[in-house]
Write an enzyme that holds these catalytic residues in place. Structure first.
Site, PDB file in Angstrom:
ATOM      1  N   ASP A   1      -0.093  -1.160  41.837  1.00 52.61           N
ATOM      2  CA  ASP A   1      -1.194  -2.095  42.106  1.00 52.61           C
ATOM      3  C   ASP A   1      -1.162  -3.060  41.051  1.00 52.61           C
ATOM      4  OD1 ASP A   1      -1.938  -0.375  40.034  1.00 52.61           O
ATOM      5  OD2 ASP A   1      -3.746   0.130  40.951  1.00 52.61           O
ATOM      6  N   SER A   2      -0.170  -3.062  40.229  1.00 58.61           N
ATOM      7  CA  SER A   2       0.088  -4.178  39.294  1.00 58.61           C
ATOM      8  C   SER A   2       0.266  -5.453  40.041  1.00 58.61           C
ATOM      9  CB  SER A   2       1.243  -4.060  38.345  1.00 58.61           C
ATOM     10  OG  SER A   2       2.518  -3.752  39.265  1.00 58.61           O
TER      11      SER A   2
ATOM     12  N   ASP B   1       1.308   3.001  44.917  1.00 60.51           N
ATOM     13  CA  ASP B   1       0.304   3.296  44.335  1.00 60.51           C
ATOM     14  C   ASP B   1      -1.068   3.637  45.120  1.00 60.51           C
ATOM     15  OD1 ASP B   1       0.405   3.534  41.550  1.00 60.51           O
ATOM     16  OD2 ASP B   1      -0.005   1.597  41.113  1.00 60.51           O
TER      17      ASP B   1
ATOM     18  N   LYS C   1       1.163   7.467  44.311  1.00 59.14           N
ATOM     19  CA  LYS C   1       0.829   7.544  42.540  1.00 59.14           C
ATOM     20  C   LYS C   1      -0.426   7.493  42.588  1.00 59.14           C
ATOM     21  CE  LYS C   1       2.142   4.316  39.544  1.00 59.14           C
ATOM     22  NZ  LYS C   1       0.956   4.054  38.730  1.00 59.14           N
TER      23      LYS C   1
ATOM     24  N   GLU D   1      -3.444   7.804  39.151  1.00 59.66           N
ATOM     25  CA  GLU D   1      -3.668   7.746  37.616  1.00 59.66           C
ATOM     26  C   GLU D   1      -4.837   8.770  37.492  1.00 59.66           C
ATOM     27  OE1 GLU D   1      -4.829   3.689  36.578  1.00 59.66           O
ATOM     28  OE2 GLU D   1      -3.235   2.836  37.408  1.00 59.66           O
TER      29      GLU D   1
ATOM     30  N   GLU E   1       2.346   6.075  30.335  1.00 60.06           N
ATOM     31  CA  GLU E   1       2.332   4.559  29.803  1.00 60.06           C
ATOM     32  C   GLU E   1       1.719   4.478  28.577  1.00 60.06           C
ATOM     33  OE1 GLU E   1       0.673   2.007  33.243  1.00 60.06           O
ATOM     34  OE2 GLU E   1       0.713   0.328  31.542  1.00 60.06           O
TER      35      GLU E   1
HETATM   36  O1  KIV Z   1       1.036  -0.704  38.825  1.00 54.99           O
HETATM   37  C1  KIV Z   1       2.086  -0.557  38.215  1.00 54.99           C
HETATM   38  O2  KIV Z   1       2.928  -1.343  38.392  1.00 54.99           O
HETATM   39  C2  KIV Z   1       2.294   0.655  37.403  1.00 54.99           C
HETATM   40  C3  KIV Z   1       3.269   0.787  36.547  1.00 54.99           C
HETATM   41  C4  KIV Z   1       3.365  -0.220  35.279  1.00 54.99           C
HETATM   42  C5  KIV Z   1       3.826   1.998  36.270  1.00 54.99           C
HETATM   43  O3  KIV Z   1       1.619   1.857  37.543  1.00 54.99           O
END
Ligand code: KIV
Length: 276
Positions: free
Chosen positions: A55-56, A94, A123, A125, A193
């Site tokens: 989600d970056s 994510d 993924k 968090e 991270e």
């Molecule tokens: O959202 C993302 O790109 C991430 C990575 C930085 C691990 O969670």
């Protein structure tokens, strides 16, 4: 759809059980974030093991101030683009902010990311009790889960900024406990991270599942970077733990291949790539 270049290296698909086997063989896992089919094809050709639609994308693709505004629809869209560029690289997606707030919401979101998007793993968090309940619910339905601890960007407002985590003894003990808890709940992979390298190394040795570091030193089982950071195209300052792999190289593909080689050889991260 992925079109294999004539000179592409032949390899077997990277699988979820294969990641654990890589840890057992002490083979480092090279992972990068990816947001579209063209970059995905370059990663595939360069032999990147895992592509993460993070989600970056809210920050590096959309230009938002945080990852919080990214929607599930946007994630499904980008995951489906990346899936078309890949053949053997494992695809992780994510779960965006609040899309895993309870088991039912997480299951519905994971279904879309996997069935519509084509992800092999999702993924999420955090490592609190309720997050572990969600991980267990997903794992019990055969949804492979990658947990994410340390600096968790969806918690930026609670954390007060993008800062290194786990620096005090108490915070380190909490992280160790959360790492065990997410693995026990059924996570298959753990991103760490911005945590001290020694702590990430301890957690890596303690867990049966592979760890993937970003700003977490060289002792993790693998590494991940935001691809735009490691190509030097993210506006503003590059994070201290990243490195411009395009500098001095002729193509994006060569930059991805150099990253994979450096991760596998233990050359990246070096002592100068530390989290601030
Ligand atoms: O959202 C993302 O790109 C991430 C990575 C930085 C691990 O969670």
């Amino acid at each position: 759809m992925y079109v294999e270049p004539a000179d592409a290296p032949k390899r077997k698909p990277v699988t979820v059980p294969g990641l654990r086997a890589m840890k057992a063989r002490r083979e480092k896992i090279a992972m990068l974030t990816c947001y579209d089919a063209s970059f995905a094809a370059q990663m595939e050709a360069a032999g990147i093991d895992v592509a993460l639609v993070g989600d970056s994308l809210g920050m590096v693709v959309q230009g938002q101030a945080s990852t919080l505004p990214v929607t599930l629809d946007q994630m499904v869209y980008h995951v489906s683009l990346v899936a078309r560029g890949l053949a053997t690289t494992l695809l992780i997606a994510d779960l965006p902010f609040m899309q895993f707030r309870d088991p039912a919401t997480a299951l519905a979101a994971a279904m879309r990311l996997m069935a519509e998007g084509g992800a092999a793993m999702v993924k999420l968090e955090g490592g609190s009790d309720w997050t572990c309940e969600v991980i267990a619910a997903l794992a019990s339905r055969d949804v492979p889960v990658c947990a994410h601890l340390g600096l968790t960007p969806q918690s930026v407002h609670k954390l007060g900024g993008y800062r290194m985590q786990g620096k005090t003894e108490d915070a380190a003990a909490r992280l160790r406990a959360e790492a065990r808890a997410v693995a026990h709940a059924g996570a298959e992979l753990l991103v760490l991270e911005s945590v001290p390298a020694a702590l990430a190394g301890d957690i890596t040795r303690d867990l049966p599942i592979p760890t993937i570091g970003i700003g977490a030193g060289a002792d993790c089982d693998g590494q991940v970077l935001v691809s735009y950071d490691m190509l030097g195209i993210t506006p503003g300052r590059r994070p201290k733990f990243s490195k411009d792999f395009l500098e001095g190289r002729g193509s994006v593909r060569e930059a991805f291949a150099a990253y994979a080689e450096d991760v596998r050889a233990g050359r990246f991260p070096g002592p100068e790539q530390i989290a601030a």
